[in-house]
Design an enzyme around this catalytic site. Structure first.
Site, PDB file in Angstrom:
ATOM      1  N   ASP A  92       0.644  -1.100   0.249  1.00 50.22           N
ATOM      2  CA  ASP A  92       0.112   0.039  -0.435  1.00 50.22           C
ATOM      3  C   ASP A  92       0.407   1.236  -0.136  1.00 50.22           C
ATOM      4  O   ASP A  92       2.253   1.172   0.116  1.00 50.22           O
ATOM      5  CB  ASP A  92      -0.779  -0.640   1.640  1.00 50.22           C
ATOM      6  CG  ASP A  92      -0.588  -0.390   2.475  1.00 50.22           C
ATOM      7  OD1 ASP A  92       1.256   0.720   2.462  1.00 50.22           O
ATOM      8  OD2 ASP A  92      -0.611  -0.427   3.482  1.00 50.22           O
ATOM      9  N   ASP A 272      -8.558  -7.816  -0.643  1.00 48.06           N
ATOM     10  CA  ASP A 272      -7.266  -7.967   1.505  1.00 48.06           C
ATOM     11  C   ASP A 272      -7.952  -7.513   1.830  1.00 48.06           C
ATOM     12  O   ASP A 272      -8.596  -6.803   1.939  1.00 48.06           O
ATOM     13  CB  ASP A 272      -6.533  -6.870   0.174  1.00 48.06           C
ATOM     14  CG  ASP A 272      -6.188  -5.500   1.421  1.00 48.06           C
ATOM     15  OD1 ASP A 272      -5.957  -4.599   2.725  1.00 48.06           O
ATOM     16  OD2 ASP A 272      -6.894  -4.634   0.639  1.00 48.06           O
ATOM     17  N   CYS A 310     -13.075 -28.728   5.942  1.00 46.35           N
ATOM     18  CA  CYS A 310     -12.160 -27.989   5.558  1.00 46.35           C
ATOM     19  C   CYS A 310     -11.010 -28.811   5.563  1.00 46.35           C
ATOM     20  O   CYS A 310     -11.012 -30.005   6.838  1.00 46.35           O
ATOM     21  CB  CYS A 310     -12.341 -27.090   7.054  1.00 46.35           C
ATOM     22  SG  CYS A 310     -10.613 -25.849   6.863  1.00 46.35           S
ATOM     23  N   CYS A 312      -8.002 -27.955   5.606  1.00 47.21           N
ATOM     24  CA  CYS A 312      -6.617 -27.027   5.942  1.00 47.21           C
ATOM     25  C   CYS A 312      -5.551 -27.682   7.041  1.00 47.21           C
ATOM     26  O   CYS A 312      -6.737 -28.728   7.560  1.00 47.21           O
ATOM     27  CB  CYS A 312      -7.253 -25.309   6.265  1.00 47.21           C
ATOM     28  SG  CYS A 312      -7.587 -25.675   8.334  1.00 47.21           S
ATOM     29  N   CYS A 315      -8.001 -28.208  11.147  1.00 43.97           N
ATOM     30  CA  CYS A 315      -8.929 -29.149  10.675  1.00 43.97           C
ATOM     31  C   CYS A 315      -9.139 -30.888   9.991  1.00 43.97           C
ATOM     32  O   CYS A 315      -9.594 -31.479  10.584  1.00 43.97           O
ATOM     33  CB  CYS A 315      -9.811 -28.580   9.639  1.00 43.97           C
ATOM     34  SG  CYS A 315     -10.738 -26.930   9.783  1.00 43.97           S
ATOM     35  N   HIS A 354      -6.083 -21.598   9.545  1.00 44.76           N
ATOM     36  CA  HIS A 354      -7.260 -21.878   9.192  1.00 44.76           C
ATOM     37  C   HIS A 354      -8.736 -21.376   8.375  1.00 44.76           C
ATOM     38  O   HIS A 354      -9.107 -20.940   7.157  1.00 44.76           O
ATOM     39  CB  HIS A 354      -8.233 -22.547  10.536  1.00 44.76           C
ATOM     40  CG  HIS A 354     -10.281 -23.047  10.180  1.00 44.76           C
ATOM     41  ND1 HIS A 354     -10.642 -23.939   9.414  1.00 44.76           N
ATOM     42  CD2 HIS A 354     -11.498 -21.919  10.116  1.00 44.76           C
ATOM     43  CE1 HIS A 354     -11.884 -23.681   9.193  1.00 44.76           C
ATOM     44  NE2 HIS A 354     -12.306 -22.520   9.743  1.00 44.76           N
TER      45      HIS A 354
END
Length: 390
Positions: A92, A272, A310, A312, A315, A354
């Site tokens: 930014d 974002d 999930c 990930c 999980c 997660h």
């Protein structure tokens, strides 16, 4: 360098599937970009980010300028080697952080005078200085310096005249950013930022002037600055699809999973937000079936993962097999509740993994649906799942 290729469009909305090629790699859009304020996405290793499908992350110009300082980063040839992330990075401009300093800064036509929040030094940020800093950071996407038009000041909404003056100064700063970017022979890509507050006609004036400057890409700023949700959604529905169709469109600082899906439908390519990691540190987890508060006592003895669907690491464990597929890996809600109650650092780390995986996977599902021509069906299923509750 920036090359943008439009791959598919949705006939029922402004949604689109595209590919963005930058100096450090290819980005498939629509995409969510994790925020790495100080050169790190809090609590998440770069390797984990890559494994969960992150294609591009953010760096914060203002904070990296303050610490560790440009000399340090320049010694590594830029942010990529410094933080060991070798895919694309967007930085930014530093304008939002300076604007957030409130009484500690003074905005003039030339730029912003402010006191460093780190050591009190008197500093000055202008379009030219922002371009010099971001060139030293060597980010793939550089943002023009703009003035972030507030929704209100001291409880009084920003008037149309105030929003116009702010927007017009941001346009002048856009031209100065562009000129300095060219003078520095920066080999990356510079985006212009649409401003105009909550006034649609000012947004159109801003985007028209920026389009005439022919930036490689465009962002929509000045949302998520304290306005009511319906105001943000109104601007999000109005502005993105009016930007040039052959350039990438980036909605800054937004937002919830629902915001992302709605933003895609409105024509946004890039998002974002700090929400996935910030909420994770505060015990709020995003799942396919709604948000989960891990601090609630009802999770104390719960053997389920955060989200049975999930894959990930949190999980599904290292095998990456969800409960829905017969897997039994990963960490239980009871364990994550325990970590949170004890203040163990592993808790927010696993929660951040997660949440980021959820956001990135949601965008993958959106891309797949756009490619297959089934975005409307995915959107309906997404809304039904999220409304179901955990």
């Amino acid at each position: 360098m920036l090359h943008f290729e439009l791959l598919a469009t949705d006939p029922h909305s402004h949604a689109r599937r595209a590919r963005l090629t930058l100096n450090h790699g290819v980005v498939e859009t629509p995409i969510f970009m994790p925020v790495g304020t100080y050169g790190t996405v809090k609590g998440v290793m770069p390797r984990s980010l890559a494994e969960m499908g992150a294609q591009i992350i953010l760096g914060n110009t203002f904070h990296l300028w303050m610490r560790p300082g440009l000399d340090v980063v320049k010694g590594f040839g830029g942010l990529h080697a410094f933080e060991q992330w070798h895919k694309p990075i967007l930085t930014d401009s530093g304008g939002f952080q300076v604007w957030s300093l409130g009484a500690m800064r003074k905005i003039t036509e030339e730029g912003v005078h402010f006191a460093s929040p780190v050591n009190g030094d008197k500093l000055f940020l202008s379009p030219e200085v922002s371009m010099q800093i971001q060139t030293a950071l060597n980010s793939d996407i550089v943002m023009q310096l703009d003035e972030c038009t507030p929704y209100e000041t001291a409880g009084v909404p920003t008037s149309e005249d105030e929003a116009r003056k702010s927007m017009q100064m941001s346009l002048r700063w856009a031209r100065r950013s562009q000129e300095e970017f060219a003078r520095l022979a920066n080999p990356n890509a510079l985006f212009g930022i649409v401003q105009g507050g909550m006034y649609e006609h000012l947004r159109e004036e801003s985007l028209g002037a920026l389009a005439a400057m022919d930036f490689p890409g465009y962002a929509i700023g000045g949302v998520s600055v304290g306005e009511p949700k319906e105001e943000m959604l109104r601007i999000m529905a109005h502005t993105p699809h009016r930007l040039p169709a052959h350039k990438p469109r980036y909605l800054m600082g937004v937002g919830t999973p629902e915001d992302l899906v709605q933003g895609v439908a409105s024509g946004v390519d890039m998002f974002d937000c700090v929400m996935p990691t910030r909420n994770a540190r505060n015990g709020t987890l995003f799942t396919r079936y709604g948000d989960l508060k891990i601090r609630n006592a009802r999770h104390r003895e719960d053997h389920q993962p955060l989200d049975p669907s999930c894959t990930c690491h949190t999980c599904a464990g290292s095998a990456g097999v969800s409960w829905n597929d017969g897997g039994r890996g990963g960490f239980s809600r009871a364990y994550l509740h325990h970590l949170d109650r004890c203040g163990e650092m592993l808790g927010p780390m696993l929660a951040s993994i997660h949440n980021l995986h959820y956001y990135l996977n949601l965008m993958q599902e959106v891309r797949d649906a756009l490619q297959a021509g089934s975005f409307a069906a995915l959107r309906a299923q997404f809304q039904a799942d999220r409304a179901r509750g955990v």
